[in-house]
Write a protein that holds these residues in place. Structure first.
Motif, PDB file in Angstrom:
ATOM      1  N   ARG A 137      44.559  -4.436 -52.860  1.00 39.83           N
ATOM      2  CA  ARG A 137      44.668  -5.347 -53.984  1.00 39.83           C
ATOM      3  C   ARG A 137      43.447  -6.242 -54.051  1.00 39.83           C
ATOM      4  NH1 ARG A 137      49.755  -8.735 -53.348  1.00 39.83           N
ATOM      5  NH2 ARG A 137      49.236  -8.620 -51.168  1.00 39.83           N
ATOM      6  N   ARG A 138      43.140  -6.713 -55.240  1.00 36.19           N
ATOM      7  CA  ARG A 138      42.031  -7.623 -55.450  1.00 36.19           C
ATOM      8  C   ARG A 138      42.466  -9.029 -55.074  1.00 36.19           C
ATOM      9  NH1 ARG A 138      37.931  -6.684 -57.978  1.00 36.19           N
ATOM     10  NH2 ARG A 138      36.623  -7.771 -59.366  1.00 36.19           N
ATOM     11  N   PRO A 139      41.648  -9.755 -54.288  1.00 37.14           N
ATOM     12  CA  PRO A 139      42.005 -11.131 -53.949  1.00 37.14           C
ATOM     13  C   PRO A 139      42.138 -11.983 -55.215  1.00 37.14           C
ATOM     14  CG  PRO A 139      40.183 -10.368 -52.596  1.00 37.14           C
ATOM     15  CD  PRO A 139      40.418  -9.330 -53.660  1.00 37.14           C
ATOM     16  N   PRO A 140      43.064 -12.916 -55.223  1.00 38.96           N
ATOM     17  CA  PRO A 140      43.246 -13.761 -56.403  1.00 38.96           C
ATOM     18  C   PRO A 140      42.064 -14.691 -56.593  1.00 38.96           C
ATOM     19  CG  PRO A 140      44.516 -14.618 -54.583  1.00 38.96           C
ATOM     20  CD  PRO A 140      43.936 -13.306 -54.128  1.00 38.96           C
ATOM     21  N   ARG A 141      41.870 -15.107 -57.829  1.00 37.43           N
ATOM     22  CA  ARG A 141      40.834 -16.087 -58.140  1.00 37.43           C
ATOM     23  C   ARG A 141      41.516 -17.430 -58.314  1.00 37.43           C
ATOM     24  NH1 ARG A 141      35.605 -13.750 -58.793  1.00 37.43           N
ATOM     25  NH2 ARG A 141      35.153 -15.952 -58.892  1.00 37.43           N
ATOM     26  N   GLY A 142      40.807 -18.471 -57.965  1.00 36.49           N
ATOM     27  CA  GLY A 142      41.326 -19.812 -58.176  1.00 36.49           C
ATOM     28  C   GLY A 142      41.099 -20.244 -59.615  1.00 36.49           C
ATOM     29  N   VAL A 143      41.627 -21.396 -59.964  1.00 32.99           N
ATOM     30  CA  VAL A 143      41.353 -21.997 -61.265  1.00 32.99           C
ATOM     31  C   VAL A 143      39.860 -22.288 -61.303  1.00 32.99           C
ATOM     32  CG1 VAL A 143      41.775 -24.033 -62.688  1.00 32.99           C
ATOM     33  CG2 VAL A 143      43.671 -22.952 -61.472  1.00 32.99           C
ATOM     34  N   LYS A 144      39.193 -21.953 -62.376  1.00 29.98           N
ATOM     35  CA  LYS A 144      37.742 -22.113 -62.474  1.00 29.98           C
ATOM     36  C   LYS A 144      37.372 -23.537 -62.887  1.00 29.98           C
ATOM     37  CE  LYS A 144      33.755 -20.066 -62.136  1.00 29.98           C
ATOM     38  NZ  LYS A 144      33.223 -19.830 -60.824  1.00 29.98           N
ATOM     39  N   ALA A 145      36.488 -24.171 -62.130  1.00 31.99           N
ATOM     40  CA  ALA A 145      35.990 -25.514 -62.427  1.00 31.99           C
ATOM     41  C   ALA A 145      34.756 -25.421 -63.330  1.00 31.99           C
ATOM     42  CB  ALA A 145      35.631 -26.225 -61.127  1.00 31.99           C
ATOM     43  N   GLY A 146      34.361 -26.551 -63.886  1.00 30.61           N
ATOM     44  CA  GLY A 146      33.178 -26.619 -64.740  1.00 30.61           C
ATOM     45  C   GLY A 146      33.550 -26.485 -66.203  1.00 30.61           C
ATOM     46  N   GLY A 205      49.137 -21.622 -51.579  1.00 29.94           N
ATOM     47  CA  GLY A 205      48.985 -22.890 -52.278  1.00 29.94           C
ATOM     48  C   GLY A 205      48.025 -22.776 -53.437  1.00 29.94           C
ATOM     49  N   SER A 206      47.395 -23.899 -53.789  1.00 26.18           N
ATOM     50  CA  SER A 206      46.519 -23.987 -54.961  1.00 26.18           C
ATOM     51  C   SER A 206      45.057 -23.837 -54.566  1.00 26.18           C
ATOM     52  CB  SER A 206      46.723 -25.336 -55.652  1.00 26.18           C
ATOM     53  OG  SER A 206      48.050 -25.452 -56.096  1.00 26.18           O
ATOM     54  N   VAL A 207      44.297 -23.126 -55.411  1.00 28.65           N
ATOM     55  CA  VAL A 207      42.877 -22.891 -55.154  1.00 28.65           C
ATOM     56  C   VAL A 207      42.083 -23.155 -56.434  1.00 28.65           C
ATOM     57  CG1 VAL A 207      41.146 -21.151 -54.508  1.00 28.65           C
ATOM     58  CG2 VAL A 207      43.377 -21.172 -53.379  1.00 28.65           C
ATOM     59  N   VAL A 208      40.936 -23.838 -56.273  1.00 29.26           N
ATOM     60  CA  VAL A 208      39.996 -24.095 -57.367  1.00 29.26           C
ATOM     61  C   VAL A 208      38.643 -23.546 -56.941  1.00 29.26           C
ATOM     62  CG1 VAL A 208      38.789 -25.874 -58.706  1.00 29.26           C
ATOM     63  CG2 VAL A 208      41.194 -26.171 -58.151  1.00 29.26           C
ATOM     64  N   GLU A 209      37.936 -22.905 -57.885  1.00 32.90           N
ATOM     65  CA  GLU A 209      36.617 -22.345 -57.595  1.00 32.90           C
ATOM     66  C   GLU A 209      35.554 -23.006 -58.447  1.00 32.90           C
ATOM     67  OE1 GLU A 209      36.467 -18.156 -58.179  1.00 32.90           O
ATOM     68  OE2 GLU A 209      37.995 -17.751 -56.678  1.00 32.90           O
ATOM     69  N   GLY A 210      34.431 -23.330 -57.814  1.00 32.97           N
ATOM     70  CA  GLY A 210      33.243 -23.769 -58.529  1.00 32.97           C
ATOM     71  C   GLY A 210      32.306 -22.591 -58.678  1.00 32.97           C
ATOM     72  N   LEU A 239      43.702 -28.729 -46.267  1.00 27.37           N
ATOM     73  CA  LEU A 239      42.684 -28.534 -47.290  1.00 27.37           C
ATOM     74  C   LEU A 239      41.676 -27.572 -46.697  1.00 27.37           C
ATOM     75  CD1 LEU A 239      41.785 -29.600 -50.083  1.00 27.37           C
ATOM     76  CD2 LEU A 239      40.402 -31.279 -48.853  1.00 27.37           C
ATOM     77  N   THR A 240      41.319 -26.537 -47.436  1.00 20.52           N
ATOM     78  CA  THR A 240      40.380 -25.555 -46.905  1.00 20.52           C
ATOM     79  C   THR A 240      39.273 -25.285 -47.906  1.00 20.52           C
ATOM     80  OG1 THR A 240      40.182 -23.387 -45.826  1.00 20.52           O
ATOM     81  CG2 THR A 240      41.666 -23.516 -47.723  1.00 20.52           C
ATOM     82  N   GLY A 241      38.117 -24.946 -47.405  1.00 21.67           N
ATOM     83  CA  GLY A 241      36.976 -24.622 -48.253  1.00 21.67           C
ATOM     84  C   GLY A 241      36.254 -23.400 -47.723  1.00 21.67           C
ATOM     85  N   LYS A 242      35.811 -22.548 -48.642  1.00 21.08           N
ATOM     86  CA  LYS A 242      35.036 -21.351 -48.296  1.00 21.08           C
ATOM     87  C   LYS A 242      33.939 -21.183 -49.334  1.00 21.08           C
ATOM     88  CE  LYS A 242      38.285 -18.033 -46.261  1.00 21.08           C
ATOM     89  NZ  LYS A 242      38.968 -16.750 -46.506  1.00 21.08           N
ATOM     90  N   ASP A 243      32.801 -20.651 -48.895  1.00 21.48           N
ATOM     91  CA  ASP A 243      31.788 -20.295 -49.878  1.00 21.48           C
ATOM     92  C   ASP A 243      32.256 -19.027 -50.595  1.00 21.48           C
ATOM     93  OD1 ASP A 243      30.226 -17.788 -48.806  1.00 21.48           O
ATOM     94  OD2 ASP A 243      30.476 -19.103 -47.060  1.00 21.48           O
ATOM     95  N   LEU A 244      31.741 -18.797 -51.773  1.00 19.54           N
ATOM     96  CA  LEU A 244      32.201 -17.669 -52.593  1.00 19.54           C
ATOM     97  C   LEU A 244      31.422 -16.365 -52.352  1.00 19.54           C
ATOM     98  CD1 LEU A 244      32.930 -19.467 -55.981  1.00 19.54           C
ATOM     99  CD2 LEU A 244      34.579 -18.419 -54.429  1.00 19.54           C
ATOM    100  N   SER A 245      30.715 -16.283 -51.238  1.00 17.57           N
ATOM    101  CA  SER A 245      29.950 -15.070 -50.959  1.00 17.57           C
ATOM    102  C   SER A 245      30.840 -13.849 -50.733  1.00 17.57           C
ATOM    103  CB  SER A 245      29.052 -15.281 -49.736  1.00 17.57           C
ATOM    104  OG  SER A 245      29.844 -15.494 -48.573  1.00 17.57           O
ATOM    105  N   HIS A 246      32.114 -14.078 -50.389  1.00 20.11           N
ATOM    106  CA  HIS A 246      32.998 -12.946 -50.096  1.00 20.11           C
ATOM    107  C   HIS A 246      34.293 -12.988 -50.900  1.00 20.11           C
ATOM    108  CE1 HIS A 246      35.127  -9.851 -47.833  1.00 20.11           C
ATOM    109  NE2 HIS A 246      36.104 -10.701 -47.613  1.00 20.11           N
ATOM    110  N   GLY A 247      34.898 -14.124 -51.048  1.00 19.07           N
ATOM    111  CA  GLY A 247      36.201 -14.212 -51.688  1.00 19.07           C
ATOM    112  C   GLY A 247      37.194 -14.866 -50.755  1.00 19.07           C
ATOM    113  N   LEU A 248      38.439 -14.909 -51.164  1.00 20.66           N
ATOM    114  CA  LEU A 248      39.460 -15.635 -50.420  1.00 20.66           C
ATOM    115  C   LEU A 248      39.979 -14.866 -49.209  1.00 20.66           C
ATOM    116  CD1 LEU A 248      41.283 -18.138 -50.280  1.00 20.66           C
ATOM    117  CD2 LEU A 248      42.864 -16.965 -51.821  1.00 20.66           C
TER     118      LEU A 248
END
Length: 158
Positions: A15-24, A49-54, A126-135
């Motif tokens: 399955r494709r990893p989910p995307r967070g709500v898009k910021a900006g 839980g909830s995820v937001v992506e920049g 609260l967790t943070g990851k760079d978007l180089s790979h995904g969740l």
């Protein structure tokens, strides 16, 4: 793109990893509680839980139900975890510890890591990851993240 196991990994996720709500684009403030509901790694973790992506980074407010955890896994992106509530036992590249509220954990890129919430209460973090790979990461080995009976009792983030 589907997750592929890294060297030594055994993830069979297709399955494709989910995307967070898009910021900006006018979206700059987010009420994280109840924003969306994302599984952090259904092949190996009970966290959700909830995820937001920049543009280059994602942030999540996640809950791991008491007595459950994340089996050994890795991912090519680095990750930070700040404990808000509860106690989280962890292992990173063979080093073990316990994180309590106010603790900040760092998981380097490709580091094999696992976590376990204490039996007495959920862990909120609260967790943070760079978007180089995904969740989602890549599960290592076949050890279950939680006992089968507890896996069925997933608690939705509040």
């Amino acid at each position: 793109m589907p997750n592929k196991p890294s060297a030594g990994g055994s993830s069979q996720m297709t399955r494709r990893p989910p995307r967070g709500v898009k910021a900006g684009k006018g979206k700059y403030l987010f009420k994280m509680v109840g924003l969306n509901s994302v599984e952090a790694g259904p092949d190996y973790s009970t966290a959700h839980g909830s995820v937001v992506e920049g543009e280059r980074f994602m942030m999540g407010l996640l809950r791991m139900p008491k007595g459950t955890g994340a089996a050994a896994h890795n991912h090519p992106n680095e990750q930070w975890v700040y404990i808000i509530e509860g106690t989280l036992a962890f292992e990173v590249d063979g080093k073990k510890g316990v994180a309590t509220p106010g603790s900040l954990l760092y998981f380097p890129p490709n580091a094999v890591h696992a976590t376990q919430a204490s039996a007495d209460r959920d862990v909120v973090f609260l967790t943070g990851k760079d978007l180089s790979h995904g969740l989602w990461g890549n599960r290592i080995g076949k050890k279950p993240a939680v006992p089968a009976a507890k896996a069925k009792k997933r608690v939705r983030a509040r």
